[in-house]
Design a protein around this motif. Sequence first.
Motif, PDB file in Angstrom:
ATOM      1  N   PHE A  74       1.094  -1.658  -0.116  1.00  0.00           N
ATOM      2  CA  PHE A  74      -0.047   0.200  -0.062  1.00  0.00           C
ATOM      3  C   PHE A  74       0.941   1.127  -0.101  1.00  0.00           C
ATOM      4  O   PHE A  74       2.063   1.441   0.463  1.00  0.00           O
ATOM      5  N   CYS A  75       0.011   1.959   0.019  1.00  0.00           N
ATOM      6  CA  CYS A  75       1.217   3.326  -0.636  1.00  0.00           C
ATOM      7  C   CYS A  75       0.149   4.741  -0.693  1.00  0.00           C
ATOM      8  O   CYS A  75      -0.835   4.575  -1.046  1.00  0.00           O
ATOM      9  N   SER A  76       0.970   5.567  -0.110  1.00  0.00           N
ATOM     10  CA  SER A  76      -0.119   6.373  -0.431  1.00  0.00           C
ATOM     11  C   SER A  76      -0.961   7.550  -1.973  1.00  0.00           C
ATOM     12  O   SER A  76      -0.219   7.104  -2.954  1.00  0.00           O
ATOM     13  N   GLY A  77      -1.844   7.695  -2.140  1.00  0.00           N
ATOM     14  CA  GLY A  77      -2.215   7.928  -3.466  1.00  0.00           C
ATOM     15  C   GLY A  77      -2.195   9.995  -3.524  1.00  0.00           C
ATOM     16  O   GLY A  77      -1.731   9.956  -2.694  1.00  0.00           O
ATOM     17  N   GLY A  78      -1.872  10.202  -4.745  1.00  0.00           N
ATOM     18  CA  GLY A  78      -2.107  11.274  -5.038  1.00  0.00           C
ATOM     19  C   GLY A  78      -3.484  12.289  -5.317  1.00  0.00           C
ATOM     20  O   GLY A  78      -4.601  11.769  -5.521  1.00  0.00           O
ATOM     21  N   ALA A  79      -2.894  13.930  -5.984  1.00  0.00           N
ATOM     22  CA  ALA A  79      -4.658  14.407  -5.803  1.00  0.00           C
ATOM     23  C   ALA A  79      -4.949  13.924  -7.089  1.00  0.00           C
ATOM     24  O   ALA A  79      -6.795  13.545  -7.412  1.00  0.00           O
ATOM     25  N   GLU A  80      -4.436  13.466  -8.602  1.00  0.00           N
ATOM     26  CA  GLU A  80      -5.143  12.375 -10.145  1.00  0.00           C
ATOM     27  C   GLU A  80      -4.525  11.701 -10.109  1.00  0.00           C
ATOM     28  O   GLU A  80      -3.978  10.279  -9.101  1.00  0.00           O
ATOM     29  N   ARG A  81      -5.253  10.568 -10.385  1.00  0.00           N
ATOM     30  CA  ARG A  81      -4.801   9.533 -10.995  1.00  0.00           C
ATOM     31  C   ARG A  81      -3.474   9.426 -11.307  1.00  0.00           C
ATOM     32  O   ARG A  81      -2.558   8.483 -10.821  1.00  0.00           O
ATOM     33  N   VAL A  82      -2.855  10.162 -12.099  1.00  0.00           N
ATOM     34  CA  VAL A  82      -1.482   9.700 -12.343  1.00  0.00           C
ATOM     35  C   VAL A  82      -0.481  10.549 -11.866  1.00  0.00           C
ATOM     36  O   VAL A  82       0.605   9.749 -11.438  1.00  0.00           O
ATOM     37  N   ASN A  83      -0.786  11.098 -10.840  1.00  0.00           N
ATOM     38  CA  ASN A  83      -0.581  10.537  -9.238  1.00  0.00           C
ATOM     39  C   ASN A  83       0.289   9.977  -9.087  1.00  0.00           C
ATOM     40  O   ASN A  83       1.203   9.345  -7.780  1.00  0.00           O
ATOM     41  N   SER A  84      -1.152   9.099  -8.286  1.00  0.00           N
ATOM     42  CA  SER A  84      -1.303   7.633  -7.594  1.00  0.00           C
ATOM     43  C   SER A  84      -0.638   7.200  -8.137  1.00  0.00           C
ATOM     44  O   SER A  84       0.251   6.170  -7.414  1.00  0.00           O
ATOM     45  N   VAL A  85      -0.931   6.696  -9.659  1.00  0.00           N
ATOM     46  CA  VAL A  85       0.447   6.139 -10.022  1.00  0.00           C
ATOM     47  C   VAL A  85       1.775   6.014 -10.143  1.00  0.00           C
ATOM     48  O   VAL A  85       2.808   4.933  -9.595  1.00  0.00           O
ATOM     49  N   LEU A  86       2.645   7.680 -10.073  1.00  0.00           N
ATOM     50  CA  LEU A  86       3.604   7.772 -10.297  1.00  0.00           C
ATOM     51  C   LEU A  86       3.836   7.261  -8.817  1.00  0.00           C
ATOM     52  O   LEU A  86       4.674   6.886  -8.570  1.00  0.00           O
ATOM     53  N   ASN A  87       3.380   8.007  -7.688  1.00  0.00           N
ATOM     54  CA  ASN A  87       3.598   7.069  -6.280  1.00  0.00           C
ATOM     55  C   ASN A  87       3.878   5.689  -5.782  1.00  0.00           C
ATOM     56  O   ASN A  87       4.929   5.464  -5.580  1.00  0.00           O
ATOM     57  N   ALA A  88       2.976   5.059  -7.209  1.00  0.00           N
ATOM     58  CA  ALA A  88       3.412   3.541  -6.359  1.00  0.00           C
ATOM     59  C   ALA A  88       3.946   3.423  -7.012  1.00  0.00           C
ATOM     60  O   ALA A  88       5.319   2.697  -6.555  1.00  0.00           O
ATOM     61  N   LEU A  89       4.675   3.523  -8.518  1.00  0.00           N
ATOM     62  CA  LEU A  89       5.868   3.588  -9.260  1.00  0.00           C
ATOM     63  C   LEU A  89       7.159   3.879  -8.330  1.00  0.00           C
ATOM     64  O   LEU A  89       8.482   2.805  -8.262  1.00  0.00           O
ATOM     65  N   THR A  90       6.877   4.923  -7.783  1.00  0.00           N
ATOM     66  CA  THR A  90       8.258   5.488  -6.715  1.00  0.00           C
ATOM     67  C   THR A  90       8.471   4.905  -5.540  1.00  0.00           C
ATOM     68  O   THR A  90       9.472   3.905  -5.589  1.00  0.00           O
ATOM     69  N   TYR A  91       7.444   4.102  -4.825  1.00  0.00           N
ATOM     70  CA  TYR A  91       7.202   3.070  -3.852  1.00  0.00           C
ATOM     71  C   TYR A  91       7.875   1.321  -4.782  1.00  0.00           C
ATOM     72  O   TYR A  91       8.978   1.103  -3.704  1.00  0.00           O
TER      73      TYR A  91
END
Length: 230
Positions: A74-91
């Motif tokens: 699990f990781c924190s999502g972002g403001a938009e879908r693309v931000n959530s995806v980037l957060n997950a990739l960084t994780y």
Amino acid sequence: MHHKIWAVIPAAGSGSRFSKTELKQYQQIQDQTVLEHTVARLNQLPLAGYVLAIGTQDDVAKTLALSHPEKAHFCSGGAERVNSVLNALTYLKEFAAEDDWVFVHDAARPCVTQDCLQRLVNTAMQENCSAILAIPVRDTLKYVEQGNVIEKTVSRDHLWQAQTPQISKLGTLKHAIEKALQDGISITDEASALEYVGQQVKVVQGRSDNIKITYADDLELAKLILMSQK
């Protein structure tokens, strides 16, 4: 060397088109939430693990009976879908290789079939390229600018309707999204970021029953599809 396959599921959206108060991924179908169905479908592949990008106020995701819970991250999502995806990739980058394959799949697409998933993986691996599920546009398309008046009919030739999952190499996708965001480009799906940086993306023909639950009546349709796929 056989590279691992990971899945990223952005699940931090507000789902405002579905309901102001209820998140679509937590609606029930056959005693399971939409998200549980979606995760189970992805786990039909030999995933190394999957990352759910969830909202900071989300107190539901971690309580679900997700398939292969030992693979869940699990990781924190972002403001938009693309931000959530980037957060997950960084994780993911903390423990996954740059050349590992990553699926990105909508939390509210519980009807994707194992055959479609397998063909998508095979295309990406055999041709060493990014790929997405998509279906050719069937309906006549109308261009409407204002007042609900048709301006013109748009040719369907060469038009495909993008679906998910969309698969890419971890490093390639992360770079593409970061570059597109940095340049202020509108990113509606992973392929649009890859296209922007000049990466080739193949379409793999999917199925029309791989619907995304967007509106309340989509939930009823998803129930029927899941029943018929049994």
